[in-house]
Design a protein around this motif. Structure first.
Motif, short mmCIF file in Angstrom:
data_model
loop_
_atom_site.label_atom_id
_atom_site.label_comp_id
_atom_site.label_asym_id
_atom_site.label_seq_id
_atom_site.Cartn_x
_atom_site.Cartn_y
_atom_site.Cartn_z
N ARG A 1 36.24 55.07 45.74
CA ARG A 1 36.79 53.80 45.27
C ARG A 1 35.91 52.61 45.64
O ARG A 1 35.81 51.65 44.89
N LYS B 1 44.53 49.53 46.56
CA LYS B 1 45.89 49.93 46.89
C LYS B 1 46.50 48.92 47.86
O LYS B 1 45.76 48.26 48.60
N SER C 1 40.03 50.25 42.22
CA SER C 1 41.28 51.00 42.39
C SER C 1 41.98 50.63 43.69
O SER C 1 42.41 51.50 44.46
N PRO D 1 47.59 45.94 42.50
CA PRO D 1 47.20 47.35 42.69
C PRO D 1 46.43 47.85 41.47
O PRO D 1 46.81 47.57 40.34
N ASP E 1 45.12 48.78 51.30
CA ASP E 1 43.80 48.19 51.53
C ASP E 1 43.91 46.74 52.00
O ASP E 1 42.89 46.12 52.34
#
Length: 117
Positions: free
Chosen positions: A66, A86, A84, A14, A89
């Protein structure tokens, strides 16, 4: 020959970054807006970002700020810079035309992106 070849996926923590690439055959790429899509397990495929022939971009709300989509028309290639990242994603990422003609069904194999610590 109709072809879509996605690459660049992998396992990332992450907050990390990845850059995806997609080489498309001319019949798919030339003269068309292009998009990146993703499909998470148990979910429908969704549009992540798109780019026009003149490099106008559009993003889904969940990646705005992002992700960055770009294209190289000389190389029939579309890119997706993902920052960035997460855990949400995590998905298989595909590229393809942004708009599909009737009965269009071709997709590449996609590239797996896994965001996990």
């Amino acid at each position: 020959q109709v072809q879509l070849v996605e690459s660049g996926g992998g396992l990332v923590q992450p907050g990390g970054s990845l850059r995806l690439s997609c080489v498309a055959s001319g019949s798919i790429f030339s003269g068309n807006d292009m998009g990146w899509y993703r499909q998470a397990p148990g979910k429908q495929r969704e549009l992540v970002a798109s780019i026009t022939l003149t490099h106008i971009t559009n993003y889904a709300d969940f990646v705005k700020g992002r992700f960055t989509i770009s294209r190289d028309n000389a190389k029939n290639t579309v890119y997706l810079q993902m920052n960035s990242l997460k855990p949400e994603d995590t998905a298989v990422y595909y590229c393809n035309r942004r708009f599909f003609p009737p009965a269009y069904t071709y997709w590449g194999q996609g590239t797996q992106v896994t965001v996990s610590s």
